[in-house]
Design a protein around this motif. Structure first.
Motif, PDB file in Angstrom:
ATOM      1  N   ALA A   9      37.438  15.165  28.812  1.00  0.00           N
ATOM      2  CA  ALA A   9      36.270  14.845  29.643  1.00  0.00           C
ATOM      3  C   ALA A   9      36.275  13.371  30.022  1.00  0.00           C
ATOM      4  O   ALA A   9      35.968  13.002  31.166  1.00  0.00           O
ATOM      5  CB  ALA A   9      34.984  15.191  28.900  1.00  0.00           C
ATOM      6  N   GLN A  20      38.818  12.677  32.582  1.00  0.00           N
ATOM      7  CA  GLN A  20      38.300  13.078  33.891  1.00  0.00           C
ATOM      8  C   GLN A  20      37.381  12.013  34.463  1.00  0.00           C
ATOM      9  O   GLN A  20      37.371  11.765  35.677  1.00  0.00           O
ATOM     10  CB  GLN A  20      37.581  14.417  33.773  1.00  0.00           C
ATOM     11  CG  GLN A  20      37.072  14.960  35.104  1.00  0.00           C
ATOM     12  CD  GLN A  20      36.679  16.423  35.012  1.00  0.00           C
ATOM     13  OE1 GLN A  20      37.333  17.230  34.376  1.00  0.00           O
ATOM     14  NE2 GLN A  20      35.564  16.769  35.653  1.00  0.00           N
ATOM     15  N   ASP A  21      36.608  11.354  33.600  1.00  0.00           N
ATOM     16  CA  ASP A  21      35.716  10.287  34.071  1.00  0.00           C
ATOM     17  C   ASP A  21      36.486   9.144  34.721  1.00  0.00           C
ATOM     18  O   ASP A  21      35.932   8.409  35.546  1.00  0.00           O
ATOM     19  CB  ASP A  21      34.884   9.742  32.909  1.00  0.00           C
ATOM     20  CG  ASP A  21      33.662  10.589  32.619  1.00  0.00           C
ATOM     21  OD1 ASP A  21      33.184  11.283  33.542  1.00  0.00           O
ATOM     22  OD2 ASP A  21      33.178  10.561  31.473  1.00  0.00           O
ATOM     23  N   TYR A  64      32.698  20.332  34.352  1.00  0.00           N
ATOM     24  CA  TYR A  64      32.801  19.075  33.612  1.00  0.00           C
ATOM     25  C   TYR A  64      32.051  19.170  32.283  1.00  0.00           C
ATOM     26  O   TYR A  64      32.549  18.723  31.237  1.00  0.00           O
ATOM     27  CB  TYR A  64      32.257  17.930  34.454  1.00  0.00           C
ATOM     28  CG  TYR A  64      32.075  16.638  33.696  1.00  0.00           C
ATOM     29  CD1 TYR A  64      33.172  15.868  33.333  1.00  0.00           C
ATOM     30  CD2 TYR A  64      30.808  16.193  33.341  1.00  0.00           C
ATOM     31  CE1 TYR A  64      33.011  14.682  32.638  1.00  0.00           C
ATOM     32  CE2 TYR A  64      30.635  15.004  32.648  1.00  0.00           C
ATOM     33  CZ  TYR A  64      31.749  14.257  32.298  1.00  0.00           C
ATOM     34  OH  TYR A  64      31.573  13.086  31.601  1.00  0.00           O
ATOM     35  N   CYS A  65      30.870  19.772  32.299  1.00  0.00           N
ATOM     36  CA  CYS A  65      30.074  19.896  31.080  1.00  0.00           C
ATOM     37  C   CYS A  65      30.757  20.768  30.036  1.00  0.00           C
ATOM     38  O   CYS A  65      30.519  20.605  28.828  1.00  0.00           O
ATOM     39  CB  CYS A  65      28.687  20.452  31.396  1.00  0.00           C
ATOM     40  SG  CYS A  65      27.633  19.333  32.351  1.00  0.00           S
ATOM     41  N   LEU A 113      33.684  20.505  29.205  1.00  0.00           N
ATOM     42  CA  LEU A 113      34.519  19.570  28.448  1.00  0.00           C
ATOM     43  C   LEU A 113      33.691  18.508  27.739  1.00  0.00           C
ATOM     44  O   LEU A 113      33.974  18.139  26.601  1.00  0.00           O
ATOM     45  CB  LEU A 113      35.514  18.871  29.384  1.00  0.00           C
ATOM     46  CG  LEU A 113      36.563  19.734  30.076  1.00  0.00           C
ATOM     47  CD1 LEU A 113      37.332  18.898  31.099  1.00  0.00           C
ATOM     48  CD2 LEU A 113      37.522  20.337  29.056  1.00  0.00           C
ATOM     49  N   SER A 114      32.665  18.000  28.421  1.00  0.00           N
ATOM     50  CA  SER A 114      31.957  16.814  27.942  1.00  0.00           C
ATOM     51  C   SER A 114      30.820  17.112  26.984  1.00  0.00           C
ATOM     52  O   SER A 114      30.420  16.236  26.202  1.00  0.00           O
ATOM     53  CB  SER A 114      31.406  16.026  29.131  1.00  0.00           C
ATOM     54  OG  SER A 114      30.378  16.756  29.779  1.00  0.00           O
ATOM     55  N   GLN A 154      23.339  17.517  28.692  1.00  0.00           N
ATOM     56  CA  GLN A 154      24.209  16.622  29.454  1.00  0.00           C
ATOM     57  C   GLN A 154      23.592  16.305  30.819  1.00  0.00           C
ATOM     58  O   GLN A 154      23.611  15.159  31.265  1.00  0.00           O
ATOM     59  CB  GLN A 154      25.576  17.265  29.640  1.00  0.00           C
ATOM     60  CG  GLN A 154      26.562  16.437  30.450  1.00  0.00           C
ATOM     61  CD  GLN A 154      27.124  15.273  29.666  1.00  0.00           C
ATOM     62  OE1 GLN A 154      28.137  15.383  29.009  1.00  0.00           O
ATOM     63  NE2 GLN A 154      26.458  14.120  29.741  1.00  0.00           N
TER      64      GLN A 154
END
Length: 304
Positions: free
Chosen positions: A129, A132-133, A148-149, A151-152, A183
């Motif tokens: 994550a 990716q950022d 994305y969430c 992963l994050s 998130q």
């Protein structure tokens, strides 16, 4: 043996737990649960700090990861390289023949991983994550943000269930809804801070729908369009919290209170955003302790 320097550094990272929207490891939990939850929190917090460039000055983290004493203090140090080094250190926890981790927060994870028989996948997802950022600064639509969430945020819920020995397919699904909601709530609170890092987690499709530009998000306060957009995204988060609420009712005892703290913390934060008129640009609206306790109590009544 952990040096005094390494211990102080780890404690500084863990101290950030007090800034979260929910209690990370409250005192009513069994001691081993508290230790394990804080070990996981320390890991997740450090990964985020690497990805955000928020490491403590002095280059200690770089030193622990074998990158040299000056690495962490150099402007523009390669965060991807540091994430790679962190992953290599992490793998020492799971792969036979690999050296034990060097970073103190990873060493603190060793008893937790062994005691709870944790697998590497959730830890690796959190690193991914943050990779990716470094590469993705905008999200086209809500579906991309949800990916994305996965992963994050969602791996944290998987780890909490694994630590408490309560993971089932249904609970994992409910936990994913709650973690994704939390998130999104954090993204709503931190619009200005994220923009300062050239990141926008408000879907571009929604921004266009509400006629919000990036210049609007850079203003000192939110105009009517930004407030309408934030209200829309907040409602999405509320729906996710409601979808995941059966997680609380599915367990008993102190774990039930902990999970109600997560869900209630999200609802309290949303209420604080609403009280601010959805103007998050001057700074992140935060729930009061009284507001958090009220929402936790309401969650327990609702899911009784």
């Amino acid at each position: 043996m952990v040096s005094a320097e390494a211990d102080a550094h780890a404690r500084a990272v863990l101290a950030k737990a007090t800034r979260e929207n929910f209690p990370v490891a409250p005192g009513f939990l069994p001691r081993e649960w508290r230790y394990d939850l804080m070990a996981v929190y320390g890991y997740a917090r450090l990964v985020d700090d690497i990805g955000d460039g928020d490491l403590a000055p002095g280059g200690l983290d770089a030193k622990y990861l074998g990158l040299g004493p000056a690495w962490g203090s150099e402007p523009g140090a390669d965060r991807l390289a540091m994430l790679d080094a962190f992953e290599a250190d992490l793998r020492g926890l799971f792969e036979d023949g690999r050296p034990a981790p060097d970073h103190p927060l990873l060493r603190a994870l060793v008893p937790t991983v062994r005691r709870r028989r944790l697998t590497p996948e959730p830890f690796l997802a959190l690193i991914e994550a943050n990779r990716q950022d470094q590469k993705v600064r905008r999200y086209a639509d809500h579906a991309e943000l949800l990916q994305y969430c996965e992963l994050s945020a969602n791996p944290v819920g998987h780890l909490v269930l694994a630590i408490t020995g309560t993971a089932t397919p249904d609970r994992i699904r409910y936990a994913d809804d709650v973690c994704t909601a939390l998130q999104i709530v954090e993204h709503l609170q931190d619009v200005a801070e994220d923009l300062s890092r050239d990141r926008i987690y408000l879907p571009a499709e929604d921004m266009a729908r509400f006629h919000v530009t990036e210049a609007d998000l850079a203003a000192a306060s939110a105009n009517a369009s930004v407030r309408a957009l934030l209200a829309f995204e907040a409602e999405r988060a509320r729906e996710l919290l409601s979808a995941g609420a059966p997680l609380v009712a599915s367990v008993r005892g102190r774990l039930r209170l902990l999970l109600a703290g997560f869900t209630g913390g999200g609802r309290a934060a949303l209420r604080a955003i609403g009280r601010a008129g959805y103007d998050v640009l001057p700074g992140p609206p935060r729930a009061t302790t009284r507001g958090l306790l009220r929402e936790v109590a309401a969650t327990l009544r609702r899911e009784g």
